[in-house]
Design a protein around this motif. Structure first.
Motif, short mmCIF file in Angstrom:
data_model
loop_
_atom_site.label_atom_id
_atom_site.label_comp_id
_atom_site.label_asym_id
_atom_site.label_seq_id
_atom_site.Cartn_x
_atom_site.Cartn_y
_atom_site.Cartn_z
N UNK A 4 0.85 -1.18 0.00
CA UNK A 4 0.00 0.00 0.00
C UNK A 4 0.89 1.24 0.00
N UNK A 5 0.62 2.13 -0.96
CA UNK A 5 1.41 3.35 -1.06
C UNK A 5 0.47 4.53 -1.21
N UNK A 6 0.97 5.73 -1.16
CA UNK A 6 0.12 6.91 -1.25
C UNK A 6 -0.25 7.19 -2.69
N UNK A 7 -1.30 8.00 -2.87
CA UNK A 7 -1.76 8.29 -4.22
C UNK A 7 -0.77 9.09 -5.01
N UNK A 38 -5.76 14.81 -13.23
CA UNK A 38 -6.59 14.19 -12.21
C UNK A 38 -5.85 12.98 -11.66
N UNK A 39 -6.28 12.55 -10.50
CA UNK A 39 -5.71 11.37 -9.89
C UNK A 39 -5.85 10.18 -10.83
N UNK A 40 -4.75 9.56 -11.14
CA UNK A 40 -4.75 8.38 -11.99
C UNK A 40 -4.35 8.65 -13.43
N UNK A 41 -4.50 9.89 -13.90
CA UNK A 41 -4.19 10.16 -15.31
C UNK A 41 -2.70 9.99 -15.59
N UNK A 230 -6.27 5.37 -1.29
CA UNK A 230 -4.86 5.10 -1.53
C UNK A 230 -4.75 4.24 -2.78
N UNK A 231 -3.52 4.11 -3.26
CA UNK A 231 -3.28 3.26 -4.42
C UNK A 231 -2.86 1.89 -3.93
N UNK A 232 -3.52 0.86 -4.43
CA UNK A 232 -3.09 -0.49 -4.13
C UNK A 232 -2.26 -1.00 -5.30
N UNK A 233 -1.07 -1.47 -4.99
CA UNK A 233 -0.19 -2.04 -6.01
C UNK A 233 -0.06 -3.52 -5.73
N UNK A 246 -8.46 2.12 -11.54
CA UNK A 246 -9.89 2.20 -11.35
C UNK A 246 -10.23 3.23 -10.29
N UNK A 247 -11.04 4.20 -10.66
CA UNK A 247 -11.41 5.25 -9.73
C UNK A 247 -12.85 5.15 -9.30
#
Length: 741
Positions: A4-7, A38-41, A230-233, A246-247
């Motif tokens: 688990x890491x930050x966005x 945007x977040x994820x782009x 958060x971002x799951x890797x 996926x948002x």
């Protein structure tokens, strides 16, 4: 391994130079010096540009998926990559994407069925490396000329592959675009290291997994990025994998509601009462072509600026209507699902449904047209009692059966390896043109047949009917239909319900829908509007066009006249005139009554007084050139009481002699459906003009009114009219209770 890491952290550690370049391109694209991703782009762009990997982006409509592939394309082009191939499913979507690309300084061109005159220039531009993005439809990938002459060179130079509306790859979309499923083969042919991006706004977890497997072949999914808190890797090893970004799917601008009214009269009356109260311009969705056309006609007659937009609207008119809606020159387009994926009007003020789509996935896709760049947009569903019957009709019509698939393969194999065109194949199998074309595509994707110059051939590869797959699809459809029914009746938050239906675990109550904040829409129907709607629904009389040509290959089904093959034009002296039907089975008004009348388990009975009165009105409003002078009824194996009651009533009220009925030689019930060749063959020798009817016909000097129950292919009426004309009738005016569509 799960980390688990930050966005703010990218998948491999942010590449500062790539991010700086990407932000620079983005700001040029949008024309703003303060623009940022945007977040994820950027995570998606970095996956494509730096890692040359495969990404699946599942984000709500309006999030900015096009910015990802435009920015990635320009960055890759700067690094010497070839053009991006963008697979796009709809012409309306292609038009919007090309316009957006032009605004962004991206050189985009399209190859599709409507611009063949431009293909030469497109090829020249590609050869000169003057194209950044080439848009193609999934069908184009299997066009023999394109597949053999152009695609190999494109694959050698391809810089990136983008699959838009990627949920169509999945089983969920198999009957919308089976050609999407062949993208897996295209990806396998591409050089190593070519990035692939798939984007969609509508996918539950099952579809996400399915699409990822299609993108990556046998390689297992190895990265999953969920952009919530958060971002799951997730992943291990060095397999290329597919990065899924996926948002959350919540649409804060949408105010959802469901208004249940007792019937179509109430729904149309509500529209007449309150359409002008809805904000801005919008889309009114209907489930069938006839419902869209009838609703648009009613609203226009009442002074509203609306137009119908369906799969039967020609291309030029579609473009004009799309532009009119974008420029707020109309209050609404009354549309079928033909106006859906990718249509981009950022300030669309409302989406209203007259009848529910068959799944929350389809519903979310359509309501996503609204509120993309506005703080507020209204979304209202008005379900109908006929919805489930319409869902079942379309689901049944689209599902390939083992018997039909086997018949197609046997016909192709029996042709000795020579190709058969679709019309020629149609004369050998009892399948209508549209489902036959769909079945051929499915068999093509499965490798059992191949499209070549001149038609279709069997490949000879082993093939078995995937019963488990189709049974699973059918079961999933039933479950999705139940989800839609549950959405209509839920007492919880409607946006949260839609999100959870698409497996979005971030869903929380929206605070805006009718269940969260109270009913926001008026529920009254003005009495004069209800009366106007009732009159519209009671409208009767649909044109029944005569057949003008015999189908090719009819001789294969024993259709001949004294040993001479019947082919070409139907001679005018043997052709019926334009007729009338009371209504279509798909109509909002009389369609409901007729669907019940012709339901499989409904017993035969005389027509009701109301139905008989409506039939009389059809005749009163017909406007024929010459009034009929007598009535002839068709012999019906399924509905003899129904047909005879209508013929008797029209004879009595119209003061027309009842001349009799044709003789039924074969009294086995004739099944509806099937293609023209088989339908004609099944009725060709089924009727005869007996001596009493022949004597009656010889004494008249005007048209005969020919009465039947249901017109589907129109071959029964065509054959019966020919017999009557040959027996001495001067002309024939057919009348039926219902048209199938």
């Amino acid at each position: 391994m799960l980390e688990r890491v930050t966005t703010a952290t990218s998948l491999t550690g942010t590449n500062t130079s790539t991010r700086d370049a990407a932000v620079e391109v983005l700001r040029t694209l949008v024309g703003r010096d303060d623009a940022d991703f945007h977040e994820g782009q950027f995570e998606a762009i970095e996956t494509l540009v730096d890692r040359h990997s495969r990404a699946l982006v599942v984000q709500r409509t309006g999030w900015g998926k096009s910015a990802v592939y435009f920015v990635a394309t320009l960055l890759l082009r700067r690094r010497g990559a070839g053009p991006t191939i963008l697979v796009s499913p709809l012409l309306a979507l292609m038009r919007d994407q090309i316009a957006a690309a032009a605004r962004a300084g991206v050189r985009a061109v399209a190859i599709n069925s409507t611009n063949a005159h431009e293909w030469g220039e497109v090829q020249r531009m590609l050869a000169a490396d003057e194209v950044d993005v080439l848009l193609v439809s999934p069908e184009r990938l299997n066009n023999p000329g394109f597949r053999e002459n152009q695609l190999p060179a494109l694959i050698d130079r391809i810089g990136m592959l983008v699959v838009d509306e990627a949920h169509c790859i999945s089983d969920w979309g198999h009957d919308f675009r089976p050609d999407y499923r062949r993208l897996r083969d295209l990806i396998a042919q591409m050089p190593t290291g070519v990035p692939v991006l798939a984007t969609t706004a509508t996918a539950n977890e099952r579809v996400v997994t399915d699409v990822a497997e299609q993108l990556n072949g046998a390689v297992q999914l190895n990265d999953a990025v969920q952009l919530n808190d958060a971002v799951q890797l997730e992943g291990s090893g060095d397999a290329p994998g597919v990065v899924t970004i996926r948002g959350p799917l919540a649409r804060a601008s949408l105010r959802l509601g469901v208004l249940r009214l007792p019937d179509a009269r109430g729904r149309l009356g509500w529209l007449l009462s309150h359409l002008d109260d809805l904000p801005g311009s919008g889309i009114i969705y209907a489930l069938t072509v006839s419902a869209a056309e009838d609703t648009a006609r009613l609203l226009r007659k009442a002074g509203h600026t609306v137009h119908a937009y369906t799969g039967q609207t020609d291309t030029a008119e579609r473009e004009q209507l799309e532009a009119a809606l974008k420029n707020n020159q109309v209050k609404a387009l009354v549309a079928t699902s033909a106006l859906g994926m990718g249509f981009d009007k950022p300030d669309l003020g409302f989406v209203l449904h007259l009848g529910a789509p068959s799944s929350p996935v389809a519903y979310y896709q359509q309501v996503g047209r609204a509120g993309r760049a506005t703080a507020n947009a209204d979304v209202l569903l008005m379900p109908g009692i006929e919805d489930e019957a319409i869902w079942q009709y379309f689901a049944t019509a689209s599902m390939p059966s083992e018997a039909r698939a086997s018949a197609v393969l046997e016909a192709l194999q029996a042709n000795g390896g020579a190709p058969l065109s679709t019309p020629a194949l149609e004369s050998r199998v009892d399948i209508r043109r549209t489902p036959l074309e769909l079945l051929l595509k499915v068999l093509d994707v499965d490798g059992a047949v191949q499209r070549v110059q001149g038609g279709w051939v069997a490949t000879g590869r082993p093939w078995t009917y995937d019963r488990d797959r189709y049974e699973r699809i059918a079961a999933e459809r039933v479950a999705e239909q139940q989800h839609m029914l549950d959405y209509e009746t839920t007492t919880g938050c409607r946006m949260e319900f839609l999100q959870r239906s698409l497996d979005d675990d971030t869903a929380v109550p929206c605070g805006r829908c009718d269940n969260c904040a109270g009913v926001w829409y008026p529920t009254d129907v003005a009495s004069d509007a209800a009366e106007t709607a009732a009159q519209s629904l009671d409208r009767v009389g649909v044109a029944l066009e005569p057949r003008a040509q015999w189908p090719s290959g009819a001789d294969r089904r024993g259709v001949s006249d004294s040993g001479i093959t019947v082919k070409g034009n139907i001679k005018p002296p043997e052709r019926m005139l334009e007729g009338r039907a009371l209504a279509r089975l798909t109509d909002l008004g009389w369609g409901n009554t007729l669907r019940a009348t012709f339901a499989p388990n409904t017993p035969d009975a005389p027509a009701s007084a109301a139905m008989l009165a409506a039939c009389v009105r059809v005749l009163a409003e017909w406007g024929w050139d010459t009034r009929p002078v007598g009535v002839v009824s068709m012999p019906s194996a399924k509905h003899p009481l129904l047909v005879s009651s209508v013929a008797d009533e029209l004879s009595t009220v119209g003061r027309l002699p009842l001349l009799g009925s044709l003789d039924l030689i074969d009294d086995a019930p004739s099944e509806s459906g099937g293609n023209s060749v088989y339908r004609l063959g099944s009725v060709w020798n089924r009727f005869a003009v007996g001596p009493d009817l022949a004597a009656a016909l010889s004494s008249i000097d005007g048209p005969v009114l020919l009465v039947d129950d249901l017109a589907d292919s129109r071959w029964t009426l065509t054959v019966a009219s020919r017999l009557l004309l040959r027996a001495g009738a001067p002309s024939v005016l057919p009348f039926v209770l219902a048209l199938r569509s």
